[in-house]
Design a protein around this motif. Structure first.
Motif, PDB file in Angstrom:
ATOM      1  N   VAL A 157      79.678 -66.921  -6.911  1.00  0.00           N
ATOM      2  CA  VAL A 157      78.725 -67.273  -5.854  1.00  0.00           C
ATOM      3  C   VAL A 157      77.346 -66.819  -6.311  1.00  0.00           C
ATOM      4  N   ALA A 158      76.341 -67.645  -6.066  1.00  0.00           N
ATOM      5  CA  ALA A 158      74.986 -67.284  -6.489  1.00  0.00           C
ATOM      6  C   ALA A 158      73.956 -67.822  -5.515  1.00  0.00           C
ATOM      7  N   VAL A 159      72.854 -67.091  -5.404  1.00  0.00           N
ATOM      8  CA  VAL A 159      71.641 -67.602  -4.781  1.00  0.00           C
ATOM      9  C   VAL A 159      70.732 -68.034  -5.921  1.00  0.00           C
ATOM     10  N   ALA A 160      70.318 -69.290  -5.900  1.00  0.00           N
ATOM     11  CA  ALA A 160      69.495 -69.834  -6.979  1.00  0.00           C
ATOM     12  C   ALA A 160      68.138 -70.268  -6.447  1.00  0.00           C
ATOM     13  N   ARG A 161      67.102 -69.949  -7.192  1.00  0.00           N
ATOM     14  CA  ARG A 161      65.765 -70.506  -6.943  1.00  0.00           C
ATOM     15  C   ARG A 161      65.667 -71.784  -7.751  1.00  0.00           C
ATOM     16  N   VAL A 162      65.398 -72.896  -7.065  1.00  0.00           N
ATOM     17  CA  VAL A 162      65.384 -74.194  -7.721  1.00  0.00           C
ATOM     18  C   VAL A 162      64.021 -74.848  -7.506  1.00  0.00           C
ATOM     19  N   PRO A 232      71.426 -76.257   0.660  1.00  0.00           N
ATOM     20  CA  PRO A 232      70.003 -75.953   0.457  1.00  0.00           C
ATOM     21  C   PRO A 232      69.568 -74.760   1.295  1.00  0.00           C
ATOM     22  N   MET A 233      68.669 -73.953   0.750  1.00  0.00           N
ATOM     23  CA  MET A 233      68.066 -72.827   1.462  1.00  0.00           C
ATOM     24  C   MET A 233      66.598 -73.161   1.709  1.00  0.00           C
ATOM     25  N   PHE A 234      66.163 -72.968   2.950  1.00  0.00           N
ATOM     26  CA  PHE A 234      64.798 -73.309   3.325  1.00  0.00           C
ATOM     27  C   PHE A 234      64.036 -72.074   3.794  1.00  0.00           C
ATOM     28  N   ARG A 235      62.738 -72.064   3.521  1.00  0.00           N
ATOM     29  CA  ARG A 235      61.867 -71.024   4.057  1.00  0.00           C
ATOM     30  C   ARG A 235      61.602 -71.315   5.534  1.00  0.00           C
ATOM     31  N   THR A 243      69.202 -72.768  -3.446  1.00  0.00           N
ATOM     32  CA  THR A 243      70.529 -73.039  -2.925  1.00  0.00           C
ATOM     33  C   THR A 243      71.380 -71.776  -2.891  1.00  0.00           C
ATOM     34  N   LEU A 244      72.355 -71.787  -1.998  1.00  0.00           N
ATOM     35  CA  LEU A 244      73.475 -70.862  -2.050  1.00  0.00           C
ATOM     36  C   LEU A 244      74.659 -71.691  -2.521  1.00  0.00           C
ATOM     37  N   CYS A 245      75.241 -71.317  -3.665  1.00  0.00           N
ATOM     38  CA  CYS A 245      76.291 -72.147  -4.239  1.00  0.00           C
ATOM     39  C   CYS A 245      77.487 -71.296  -4.660  1.00  0.00           C
ATOM     40  N   ALA A 246      78.640 -71.931  -4.703  1.00  0.00           N
ATOM     41  CA  ALA A 246      79.874 -71.268  -5.134  1.00  0.00           C
ATOM     42  C   ALA A 246      80.704 -72.273  -5.908  1.00  0.00           C
ATOM     43  N   GLY A 270      67.920 -67.096   3.563  1.00  0.00           N
ATOM     44  CA  GLY A 270      66.618 -67.751   3.481  1.00  0.00           C
ATOM     45  C   GLY A 270      65.617 -67.193   4.467  1.00  0.00           C
ATOM     46  N   ALA A 271      66.067 -66.915   5.686  1.00  0.00           N
ATOM     47  CA  ALA A 271      65.172 -66.355   6.694  1.00  0.00           C
ATOM     48  C   ALA A 271      64.671 -64.985   6.274  1.00  0.00           C
TER      49      ALA A 271
END
Length: 331
Positions: A157-162, A232-235, A243-246, A270-271
């Motif tokens: 599992v990862a949080v990615a900056r895209v 997708p992760m939004f500000r 994204t948060l992906c697994a 994201g929040a």
């Protein structure tokens, strides 16, 4: 298994197919290794690669992914590049060997084997690492990624900056030895997250090899996974962050509520990422982790209790423990 301890051996190349037309297109040539290179080896590779590979072969980026090194760019002759890379690897091995031997005589040498970069993430001048530092500063994130793994049964599992040109891992939970650490990049064009950046929708499949679309998609085959979910992760301003992906090499069987739980976790992270920016804007309310947890609880309450799995309730309970623990630590 590596046959040369401490030095990756080149075992082959994955070359692109013939390109239509005269002008070279942006392609990827992958050097396949028998082991994952150490940090000092990769630093030496980058040091020796330029300008040779850029000027003579059109390479724009070099990215390490597990036991493969991707060379990305407008590469006109992939076979000529592969010959140059073979020679380059021999030179890298020789220089790294000399440095490691020298490090035995001088243990304080910063370029010794396995040494981390001297500058910390907090003092880095690379703007993409600001996102990594922000995630590392959030004590609840490791627990949330662990919960996401337990919920989905996926071991990475990862949080990615895209962005339009980069994919960077910001936080990682890895029980697969996938090989990515916070701050590492993947070649953007090889990721499904790049597509999510364009269409802004969740992507999830239980088994790539039998899926009508992803059975022929290059990404699951390249990275060797069957099950996948990425949201997708939004500000807070609605802008796309990443994204948060697994993923996992084994198939999964995710129900709708588990997918929803994964989406909500992405919203919570994201929040919270927006908190430092919000604190600097006069009159704007700050979204604290406790407030984000309240939002999560409302999402849970909105679901039909009959379809709410135990894993989802466990997410809420575990997040509350994390928030309580964070408050106790700061008091």
């Amino acid at each position: 298994m590596s046959t040369r301890p401490g030095f990756p051996a080149l075992i082959g190349f994955d070359l692109p197919g013939p390109q239509a037309g005269r002008a070279p297109q942006r392609v990827i040539v992958t050097a396949l290794l028998d082991d994952t290179p150490r940090n000092d080896w990769m630093r030496m590779l980058h040091r020796l690669a330029w300008p040779l590979l850029r000027v003579d072969h059109g390479v724009e980026q070099i990215r390490l992914v597990g036991e493969g090194i991707h060379f990305v760019g407008a590469i006109a002759d992939a076979r000529a590049l592969s010959a140059a890379v073979r020679g380059l690897f021999n030179e890298v091995n020789a220089k790294v060997l000399n440095r490691r031997l020298a490090a035995l005589d001088n243990p304080l040498d910063d370029d010794g084997p396995g040494m981390a970069p001297a500058a910390s993430l907090a003092h880095s001048t690379d703007p993409r690492l600001d996102d990594v530092a922000a995630l590392m500063a959030m004590p609840a994130v490791p627990g949330m990624l662990e919960l996401a793994s337990a919920m989905t049964g996926m071991r990475f599992v990862a949080v990615a900056r895209v962005t339009a040109d980069r994919w960077t891992a910001c936080a990682v939970h890895d029980r697969l030895d996938f090989g990515l650490r916070p701050g590492d990049d993947l070649v953007l064009e090889t990721t499904i997250c790049d597509e999510i950046r364009e269409h802004r929708h969740l992507v999830q499949f239980d088994q790539a090899s039998t899926h009508p679309v992803f059975s022929s998609h290059p990404t699951p085959a390249l990275y060797g996974f069957e099950s996948y979910i990425s949201v997708p992760m939004f500000r807070r301003d609605g802008g796309f962050h990443g994204t948060l992906c697994a993923l996992d090499p084994n198939p999964s069987r995710l129900d709708g509520a588990t997918v929803k739980a994964f989406e909500v976790l992405a919203g919570v992270i994201g929040a919270h990422l927006d908190v430092p920016e919000a604190q600097g804007e006069a009159g704007q309310a700050v979204v604290s982790m406790a407030e984000a947890l309240s939002l999560l609880s409302r999402q849970v309450d909105a679901l039909d209790a009959a379809t709410l799995p135990a894993q989802f309730r466990a997410v809420t309970a575990r997040l509350r423990e994390l928030v309580d623990g964070r408050g106790a630590a700061s008091s």
